[in-house]
Design a protein around this motif. Sequence first.
Motif, PDB file in Angstrom:
ATOM      1  N   ALA A   1       3.200  43.726 -56.143  1.00 17.22           N
ATOM      2  CA  ALA A   1       1.765  43.411 -56.123  1.00 17.22           C
ATOM      3  C   ALA A   1       1.444  42.530 -54.927  1.00 17.22           C
ATOM      4  O   ALA A   1       2.173  41.577 -54.628  1.00 17.22           O
ATOM      5  CB  ALA A   1       1.332  42.725 -57.412  1.00 17.22           C
ATOM      6  N   LEU A   2       0.330  42.869 -54.261  1.00 12.58           N
ATOM      7  CA  LEU A   2      -0.157  42.118 -53.107  1.00 12.58           C
ATOM      8  C   LEU A   2      -1.593  41.687 -53.376  1.00 12.58           C
ATOM      9  O   LEU A   2      -2.481  42.531 -53.530  1.00 12.58           O
ATOM     10  CB  LEU A   2      -0.088  42.985 -51.845  1.00 12.58           C
ATOM     11  N   PHE A   3      -1.809  40.376 -53.455  1.00  7.15           N
ATOM     12  CA  PHE A   3      -3.140  39.822 -53.697  1.00  7.15           C
ATOM     13  C   PHE A   3      -3.631  39.172 -52.405  1.00  7.15           C
ATOM     14  O   PHE A   3      -3.014  38.219 -51.911  1.00  7.15           O
ATOM     15  CB  PHE A   3      -3.104  38.784 -54.824  1.00  7.15           C
ATOM     16  N   VAL A   4      -4.740  39.682 -51.872  1.00  7.41           N
ATOM     17  CA  VAL A   4      -5.296  39.188 -50.609  1.00  7.41           C
ATOM     18  C   VAL A   4      -6.685  38.623 -50.889  1.00  7.41           C
ATOM     19  O   VAL A   4      -7.563  39.337 -51.382  1.00  7.41           O
ATOM     20  CB  VAL A   4      -5.382  40.315 -49.560  1.00  7.41           C
ATOM     21  N   GLY A   5      -6.881  37.361 -50.590  1.00  5.41           N
ATOM     22  CA  GLY A   5      -8.188  36.742 -50.831  1.00  5.41           C
ATOM     23  C   GLY A   5      -8.042  35.260 -51.098  1.00  5.41           C
ATOM     24  O   GLY A   5      -7.248  34.574 -50.452  1.00  5.41           O
ATOM     25  N   GLY A   6      -8.764  34.770 -52.073  1.00  7.54           N
ATOM     26  CA  GLY A   6      -8.701  33.358 -52.420  1.00  7.54           C
ATOM     27  C   GLY A   6      -9.853  32.989 -53.321  1.00  7.54           C
ATOM     28  O   GLY A   6     -10.817  33.757 -53.485  1.00  7.54           O
ATOM     29  N   GLY A   7      -9.758  31.825 -53.933  1.00  4.10           N
ATOM     30  CA  GLY A   7     -10.831  31.382 -54.807  1.00  4.10           C
ATOM     31  C   GLY A   7     -10.329  30.490 -55.917  1.00  4.10           C
ATOM     32  O   GLY A   7      -9.158  30.088 -55.951  1.00  4.10           O
ATOM     33  N   PRO A   8     -11.202  30.160 -56.876  1.00  2.00           N
ATOM     34  CA  PRO A   8     -10.887  29.177 -57.915  1.00  2.00           C
ATOM     35  C   PRO A   8      -9.677  29.527 -58.780  1.00  2.00           C
ATOM     36  O   PRO A   8      -9.037  28.623 -59.331  1.00  2.00           O
ATOM     37  CB  PRO A   8     -12.171  29.145 -58.765  1.00  2.00           C
ATOM     38  N   LEU A   9      -9.369  30.809 -58.936  1.00  2.00           N
ATOM     39  CA  LEU A   9      -8.245  31.207 -59.791  1.00  2.00           C
ATOM     40  C   LEU A   9      -6.921  31.287 -59.041  1.00  2.00           C
ATOM     41  O   LEU A   9      -5.936  31.785 -59.584  1.00  2.00           O
ATOM     42  CB  LEU A   9      -8.536  32.562 -60.452  1.00  2.00           C
ATOM     43  N   GLU A  10      -6.886  30.783 -57.824  1.00  2.00           N
ATOM     44  CA  GLU A  10      -5.654  30.916 -57.032  1.00  2.00           C
ATOM     45  C   GLU A  10      -4.461  30.276 -57.729  1.00  2.00           C
ATOM     46  O   GLU A  10      -3.357  30.852 -57.755  1.00  2.00           O
ATOM     47  CB  GLU A  10      -5.835  30.298 -55.652  1.00  2.00           C
ATOM     48  N   ALA A  11      -4.638  29.092 -58.316  1.00  2.00           N
ATOM     49  CA  ALA A  11      -3.516  28.431 -58.992  1.00  2.00           C
ATOM     50  C   ALA A  11      -3.016  29.281 -60.156  1.00  2.00           C
ATOM     51  O   ALA A  11      -1.800  29.393 -60.382  1.00  2.00           O
ATOM     52  CB  ALA A  11      -3.933  27.046 -59.469  1.00  2.00           C
ATOM     53  N   GLU A  12      -3.939  29.894 -60.895  1.00  2.00           N
ATOM     54  CA  GLU A  12      -3.548  30.740 -62.019  1.00  2.00           C
ATOM     55  C   GLU A  12      -2.791  31.980 -61.532  1.00  2.00           C
ATOM     56  O   GLU A  12      -1.790  32.385 -62.125  1.00  2.00           O
ATOM     57  CB  GLU A  12      -4.794  31.158 -62.799  1.00  2.00           C
ATOM     58  N   VAL A  13      -3.262  32.564 -60.435  1.00  2.00           N
ATOM     59  CA  VAL A  13      -2.583  33.745 -59.889  1.00  2.00           C
ATOM     60  C   VAL A  13      -1.186  33.374 -59.406  1.00  2.00           C
ATOM     61  O   VAL A  13      -0.212  34.107 -59.636  1.00  2.00           O
ATOM     62  CB  VAL A  13      -3.410  34.360 -58.742  1.00  2.00           C
TER      63      VAL A  13
END
Length: 381
Positions: free
Chosen positions: A232-244
């Motif tokens: 899995a590759l997650f590209v981006g960012g935001g408030p849920l970054e710590a959870e991801v």
Amino acid sequence: MSRPRRLLTLGHSYVVGTNRRLARAMAQAGAGEWEVTAAAPAAFPGDLGPITLQPEAGERVVPVSVHGAGRIHTMRYGPELRDLLRQEWDVVHCWEEPFIVSGAQVAAWTPRGAKLVFATFQNLPKRYPPPFSWMERYTMRRADGWIAFGRLVAEVLGARGIYDRRPHRVIAPGVDTTLFRPDRDAGARIRSSLGWMDDAAPVVGYLGRFVPEKGIETLMAALDGCAQPWRALFVGGGPLEAEVRAWAGRYGDRVRIVTGVAHDAVPDFVNAMDLLCAPSRTTRRWHEQLGRMLTEAMACGVPVAGSDSGEIPFVIGDAGLVIPENDVAAWTREIDALLASPQRRADLASRGRARAEAEFALDVVARQHLDFFDNLLMETR
């Protein structure tokens, strides 16, 4: 020989060069017939820091000042735009919502001799409190037409008299199919930079904000249940970054999270994916307005799966999978089936690229805008 028709296209998002691709595409599509000028803020507060307008070679763009840009609903343009609008224009194309202060300013400053067209993403049946409701009525009384960025937008706003009485077109935001194109070599380089062997398990990708309404939690839960091998590759960012990142920690090298990617580098990351997922969730205040990552992935020849939130089913059509939002079991099933079938992924990739070229390519979208403007001008002859 008659002079070219003069078009002024403006919006606060034009401070970002990639967002002015529509203006440049209209200039190219209308060469010899249209003279296209863009107006953009000289500077604007972006999510990651201040953005300064950087004109590109060959484009006609005029910097203007903005005030109160931290709150879009009450942002105001400075006198430079007022003076610019006083020039002789055939069409003024405003990429600001009709119910906000800057939209009302453009309506007040645009001379009656110019056709005024607003573009809107509003796909929820909202009723705004004063003074925004007053500004919306005032702005739409002045408008000669409007562009709906999606079928759902047209359905929702078309049911309201102040919009229904004005000509409109459904035109999707475009994607640059020369930048977003199949490039397996670029994808291989990204995988290598992430420490992945290119012949390992297929890569399931996510591109966008790490926020609840984008359904990133649905995707993580669906991957938890998949039987087929995956990365899995997650590209981006935001408030849920710590959870991801906490979730990714359970899978070691199988998951990579990349933040702060410049827009021009996004196509390479998309090409590193074997499947892009857009599991958006509808909320009381939000439906997915487009799912730009879907058109970008389709243009790159990457198969897509999206939820049935908002505009997504209309964007995907028959060129990908539409899966019920919030249904983790359905997402697990469909992802598993695609991971197990390279042939099916290849078929969807081919369909997606063809749909991107026919429906969403910038030259197609630019021509649709100019045709609409021409029709409005013909009504006054």
